[in-house]
Design an enzyme around this catalytic site. Sequence first.
Site, PDB file in Angstrom:
ATOM      1  N   VAL A  39      -1.467  11.426  -0.787  1.00 19.82           N
ATOM      2  CA  VAL A  39      -1.224  10.550   0.366  1.00 19.82           C
ATOM      3  C   VAL A  39       0.250  10.400   0.702  1.00 19.82           C
ATOM      4  O   VAL A  39       0.597   9.728   1.679  1.00 19.82           O
ATOM      5  CB  VAL A  39      -1.862   9.155   0.176  1.00 19.82           C
ATOM      6  CG1 VAL A  39      -3.372   9.261   0.091  1.00 19.82           C
ATOM      7  CG2 VAL A  39      -1.279   8.444  -1.039  1.00 19.82           C
TER       8      VAL A  39
ATOM      9  N   ASN B 259      -7.422   3.340  -0.611  1.00 22.98           N
ATOM     10  CA  ASN B 259      -7.533   2.971  -2.019  1.00 22.98           C
ATOM     11  C   ASN B 259      -6.554   3.722  -2.919  1.00 22.98           C
ATOM     12  O   ASN B 259      -6.224   3.237  -3.996  1.00 22.98           O
ATOM     13  CB  ASN B 259      -8.966   3.242  -2.488  1.00 22.98           C
ATOM     14  CG  ASN B 259      -9.118   3.102  -3.987  1.00 22.98           C
ATOM     15  OD1 ASN B 259      -9.124   2.006  -4.533  1.00 22.98           O
ATOM     16  ND2 ASN B 259      -9.232   4.234  -4.684  1.00 22.98           N
TER      17      ASN B 259
ATOM     18  N   SER C 247      -3.813  -5.805  -4.417  1.00 19.30           N
ATOM     19  CA  SER C 247      -3.893  -6.237  -5.814  1.00 19.30           C
ATOM     20  C   SER C 247      -3.461  -7.682  -5.948  1.00 19.30           C
ATOM     21  O   SER C 247      -2.681  -8.190  -5.122  1.00 19.30           O
ATOM     22  CB  SER C 247      -2.983  -5.350  -6.667  1.00 19.30           C
ATOM     23  OG  SER C 247      -2.782  -5.890  -7.951  1.00 19.30           O
TER      24      SER C 247
ATOM     25  N   TYR D 267       5.480  -2.254  -7.760  1.00 12.98           N
ATOM     26  CA  TYR D 267       4.042  -2.210  -7.467  1.00 12.98           C
ATOM     27  C   TYR D 267       3.638  -3.428  -6.636  1.00 12.98           C
ATOM     28  O   TYR D 267       2.938  -3.307  -5.622  1.00 12.98           O
ATOM     29  CB  TYR D 267       3.263  -2.177  -8.778  1.00 12.98           C
ATOM     30  CG  TYR D 267       1.757  -2.181  -8.634  1.00 12.98           C
ATOM     31  CD1 TYR D 267       1.077  -1.018  -8.282  1.00 12.98           C
ATOM     32  CD2 TYR D 267       1.011  -3.331  -8.852  1.00 12.98           C
ATOM     33  CE1 TYR D 267      -0.306  -1.011  -8.153  1.00 12.98           C
ATOM     34  CE2 TYR D 267      -0.365  -3.333  -8.724  1.00 12.98           C
ATOM     35  CZ  TYR D 267      -1.016  -2.170  -8.378  1.00 12.98           C
ATOM     36  OH  TYR D 267      -2.390  -2.173  -8.248  1.00 12.98           O
ATOM     37  N   ALA D 268       4.107  -4.610  -7.059  1.00 10.34           N
ATOM     38  CA  ALA D 268       3.778  -5.842  -6.331  1.00 10.34           C
ATOM     39  C   ALA D 268       4.282  -5.786  -4.896  1.00 10.34           C
ATOM     40  O   ALA D 268       3.576  -6.182  -3.959  1.00 10.34           O
ATOM     41  CB  ALA D 268       4.375  -7.049  -7.063  1.00 10.34           C
ATOM     42  N   ALA D 269       5.486  -5.291  -4.717  1.00 12.69           N
ATOM     43  CA  ALA D 269       6.058  -5.212  -3.362  1.00 12.69           C
ATOM     44  C   ALA D 269       5.265  -4.261  -2.483  1.00 12.69           C
ATOM     45  O   ALA D 269       5.002  -4.560  -1.307  1.00 12.69           O
ATOM     46  CB  ALA D 269       7.517  -4.765  -3.450  1.00 12.69           C
ATOM     47  N   SER D 270       4.873  -3.120  -3.038  1.00 11.09           N
ATOM     48  CA  SER D 270       4.101  -2.158  -2.239  1.00 11.09           C
ATOM     49  C   SER D 270       2.745  -2.727  -1.851  1.00 11.09           C
ATOM     50  O   SER D 270       2.273  -2.541  -0.729  1.00 11.09           O
ATOM     51  CB  SER D 270       3.941  -0.847  -3.008  1.00 11.09           C
ATOM     52  OG  SER D 270       3.137  -1.009  -4.165  1.00 11.09           O
ATOM     53  N   LYS D 271       2.115  -3.438  -2.779  1.00 12.89           N
ATOM     54  CA  LYS D 271       0.802  -4.009  -2.501  1.00 12.89           C
ATOM     55  C   LYS D 271       0.895  -5.211  -1.558  1.00 12.89           C
ATOM     56  O   LYS D 271      -0.009  -5.453  -0.745  1.00 12.89           O
ATOM     57  CB  LYS D 271       0.115  -4.399  -3.811  1.00 12.89           C
ATOM     58  CG  LYS D 271      -0.303  -3.209  -4.669  1.00 12.89           C
ATOM     59  CD  LYS D 271      -1.364  -2.375  -3.964  1.00 12.89           C
ATOM     60  CE  LYS D 271      -1.949  -1.303  -4.839  1.00 12.89           C
ATOM     61  NZ  LYS D 271      -3.033  -0.540  -4.174  1.00 12.89           N
TER      62      LYS D 271
END
Length: 258
Positions: free
Chosen positions: A75, A101, A154, A167-171
């Site tokens: 992706v 996803n 998430s 990860y948190a920022a992207s989600k």
Amino acid sequence: MEERIEKATFDYFRLKGQSAVVTGSGNGIGRAAAIMLADLGARVMVCDIEADSACRVAREITARGGEAVWNRCDVTSLDQIRDTVRKTAEAFGTIDILVNNAAGFGGGKTFDKMTYEEWDRLIRINLTGTYMFTNEVLPFMIEKQHGKICMVSSGAALGYDFSDPHYAASKAGMIGLAKELAQELARHRINVNVLGTGLTDTRMAHLPGRSWEDETRGLPWYRVGTPQDQASAIVFLVSEAAEYITGQVLCPNGGAWM
């Protein structure tokens, strides 16, 4: 009696004959969602960066009597996204449903241990990949004046995790994108919603040194979620049963946060 219940189920979700793309569907939550959608009558494009996994899931769906095709798709590659969209349209004629996803994980790093390269990698996979796939699919939905999009985010985006800030920022970015798109696309009758997953028993979640016993002890439901728990919510959000729901974040998490 069973025939009546089966008909009512199909009528309730109204997924029969609809065309769905599920990214990252070679394993875990994506695999469970692809299978559930196919079981309820949707025609599914199974795409994953792991070609063997995507092929295996597509064959599993057809063995169950469903309809599926597969394609390898990274992706972060616009060319591979376009190839997947093209093959979906060739196989099914259109695209009605998109489940964003596919995801990368941070590996349990805190801010002081994270590198610029790791930040860029997760933003590209989780957020930019979601943007690009959505952008390539939207013309089909706008033409039909109907569609369903689910962003798989998430609990980390909502402050539940205390590591992996990239990860948190992207989600969290996925949630912001979904809420803006929900407003922008409502005039085209396109629903955009978010799944804010709780801790789920997937390959990606099994970090070295992680104590599942400790994690479970803190959950009111007293068990870790399964891919099927998350997939059930995805299927609802992209079904016609959720026609009046848009811009929302649904969090199957066993009561971890409320």
